[in-house]
Design an enzyme around this catalytic site. Structure first.
Site, short mmCIF file in Angstrom:
data_model
loop_
_atom_site.label_atom_id
_atom_site.label_comp_id
_atom_site.label_asym_id
_atom_site.label_seq_id
_atom_site.Cartn_x
_atom_site.Cartn_y
_atom_site.Cartn_z
N GLY A 97 20.37 3.61 0.68
CA GLY A 97 21.45 4.29 -0.05
C GLY A 97 20.90 5.61 -0.53
N GLY B 2 39.14 2.51 -30.51
CA GLY B 2 38.95 1.12 -30.94
C GLY B 2 39.78 0.17 -30.10
CD GLU C 26 29.66 11.61 -1.09
OE1 GLU C 26 29.75 10.53 -0.46
OE2 GLU C 26 29.36 12.67 -0.54
N GLY C 27 25.37 10.08 -4.06
CA GLY C 27 24.09 10.31 -4.74
C GLY C 27 24.23 9.97 -6.22
CB THR C 28 22.52 7.46 -8.37
OG1 THR C 28 21.17 7.91 -8.16
CG2 THR C 28 22.83 6.27 -7.50
CG ASP D 73 24.35 20.97 0.16
OD1 ASP D 73 23.83 20.17 -0.65
OD2 ASP D 73 23.70 21.67 0.95
#
Ligand SMILES: Cc1cc2nc3c(=O)[nH]c(=O)nc-3n(C[C@H](O)[C@H](O)[C@H](O)COP(=O)(O)OP(=O)(O)OC[C@H]3O[C@@H](n4cnc5c(N)ncnc54)[C@H](O)[C@@H]3O)c2cc1C
Length: 398
Positions: free
Chosen positions: A126, A351, A375-377, A249
């Site tokens: 991943g 709340g 799309e990338g952590t 990108d």
């Protein structure tokens, strides 16, 4: 010079998108959150009929990002149901030849609704995209694909609706690492490509997220993205891997725009609720005189605006053909974190109103988190930012 003053056309586009999702998404938002895997067919048909209006197109520029913010203000899960080339299209744009663009995307607006998916992730791959194990073996005039891809957004729709496509990353030479990675286009309905299962998720439940199996799946030789001749001899960092990075990108700021939309939905809800209770935020007041609530709201707004400006900058740079990897990752890392914080704080401030299923706020908190994962952590995008700023290579900073 960067100038984010909105043109009358952009303002019109934002307004049209806002009105459209208020009418089309919000009323069915809860239903599709509670009926995961049920396709919003009526909505999809309407979106498809209205495709020429341009309101629902994905796009990858500043104008599109402004529109996508509104669409995801409406509902991020339903946004991911909108027919179109999607991430599959982004991969073709980033890595394909002119001929491939025409062949794979030229007819996308014709016929019935169709989707494009992008499948990179596997069970052991991943964040580390070079660990891909799916294989592509050349057999005369064809490629034979084998492997399993997981968590594919639009996976089921792309595989099962005629005219759709799946862009899939596979290796042509496992021993070559990144240099062996190539991208291929598999048209919907190709024998050997099937949906194995659909994920049950925390949020964006209206979006289909599929496991796709490629079992001796044969595609024409010309379906390798880019020029086949170049691809076969290029043993450096490869167009395949570079193509994957170029896709990110372009797509990371789009995910950032999605995040911003969800964040603003939560922010608007909190501010409207406070306003109805007669509570005003004193924006100009000295910091020491602000209440804790005012400080929270101002911080949420600052995070939202910072994420938005980074996102617009990344897309503006792309439209100027400037390299934007650093800015794309900055926007994605900031927006993913910002939306997570904004929605959690919104639930906290409200709340029980925030926690109740009577309102959509708790749903937005669940929908928010994915923007910090796909799309990338957040961590991976921070890593990319650090590498770019410090001028370290991938091997020097892991
Ligand atoms: C709803 C959903 C939709 C998706 N859609 C798609 C899609 O359309 N196409 C596709 O190809 N993929 C898709 N994905 C997959 C997604 O892009 C990956 O899950 C994501 O990139 C993380 O990879 P991973 O699952 O291997 O996690 P891992 O890489 O195992 O990460 C686990 C954790 O470790 C952290 N981590 C990993 N490496 C490092 C490091 N070097 N430094 C610091 N921290 C690190 C990560 O940040 C994360 O917190 C989707 C996922 C989801 C949940």
């Amino acid at each position: 010079m960067i100038d984010f003053e909105l043109t009358p056309e952009q303002q019109e586009g934002i307004k049209a998108a806002h009105e459209a999702v208020k009418e089309l998404f919000r009323p069915v938002s809860r239903y599709y959150d509670e009926h995961e895997h049920e396709s919003p067919q009526e909505l999809i048909d309407q979106l498809w009929k209205r495709r020429s209006e341009g309101i629902f197109n994905m796009g990858m520029d500043v104008t599109s990002a402004l529109r996508i913010e509104e669409l995801c203000w409406g509902d991020a899960g339903l946004f991911l149901c909108i027919p179109g080339p999607g991430l599959g299209g982004a991969a073709v744009f980033a890595s394909g030849t002119k001929e491939q663009l025409q062949r794979f995307l030229g007819g996308f607006n014709e016929g019935g609704p169709k989707w494009g998916a992008m499948s990179m992730t596997e069970s052991g791959c991943g964040s580390d995209t070079s660990a891909i194990t799916a294989t592509a073996v050349r057999d005369g005039a064809e490629w034979v694909l084998n492997g399993e891809k997981i968590f594919v957004t639009w996976g089921k729709r792309a595989v099962e609706n005629p005219g759709g496509l799946v862009a899939v990353w596979a290796t042509v030479d496992k021993s070559a690492g990144r240099a062996g990675m190539k991208a291929f286009v598999v048209p919907a309905g190709t024998p050997g490509m099937r949906v194995e299962k659909l994920e049950k998720k925390l949020g964006i439940k209206a979006s289909d997220t599929a496991t796709i199996v490629f079992d001796n799946c044969r595609i024409p030789f010309e379906n390798i993205l880019g020029s086949p001749e170049v691809k076969m001899v290029d043993k450096s960092e490869t167009k395949g891997f570079k193509g994957a990075m170029a896709t990110f990108d372009a797509t990371r700021p789009i995910v950032a725009a999605m995040a911003i939309g969800v964040g603003r939905a939560a922010l608007d809800f909190v501010k409207e609720t406070l306003e109805n209770e007669g509570i005003k935020i004193r924006y100009g007041a000295p910091r020491q005189k602000l209440t804790a609530l005012e400080r929270d709201i101002i911080e949420m707004e600052a995070n939202y605006k910072a994420a938005k400006l980074l996102t617009l900058r990344a897309l503006w740079m792309m439209s100027q053909f400037q390299p934007n990897s650093l800015e794309s990752s900055m926007a994605k890392a900031k927006a993913g974190l910002a939306v997570t914080k904004i929605t959690q704080k919104a639930v906290e401030i409200m709340g029980p109103l925030g926690y109740s299923r009577k309102y959509l706020l708790e749903k937005w908190m669940r929908d928010a988190k994915i923007n910090d994962i796909f799309e990338g952590t957040g961590q991976i995008n921070m890593l990319i930012v650090a590498r770019r700023i410090l001028n370290y290579s991938r091997d020097q900073l892991k």
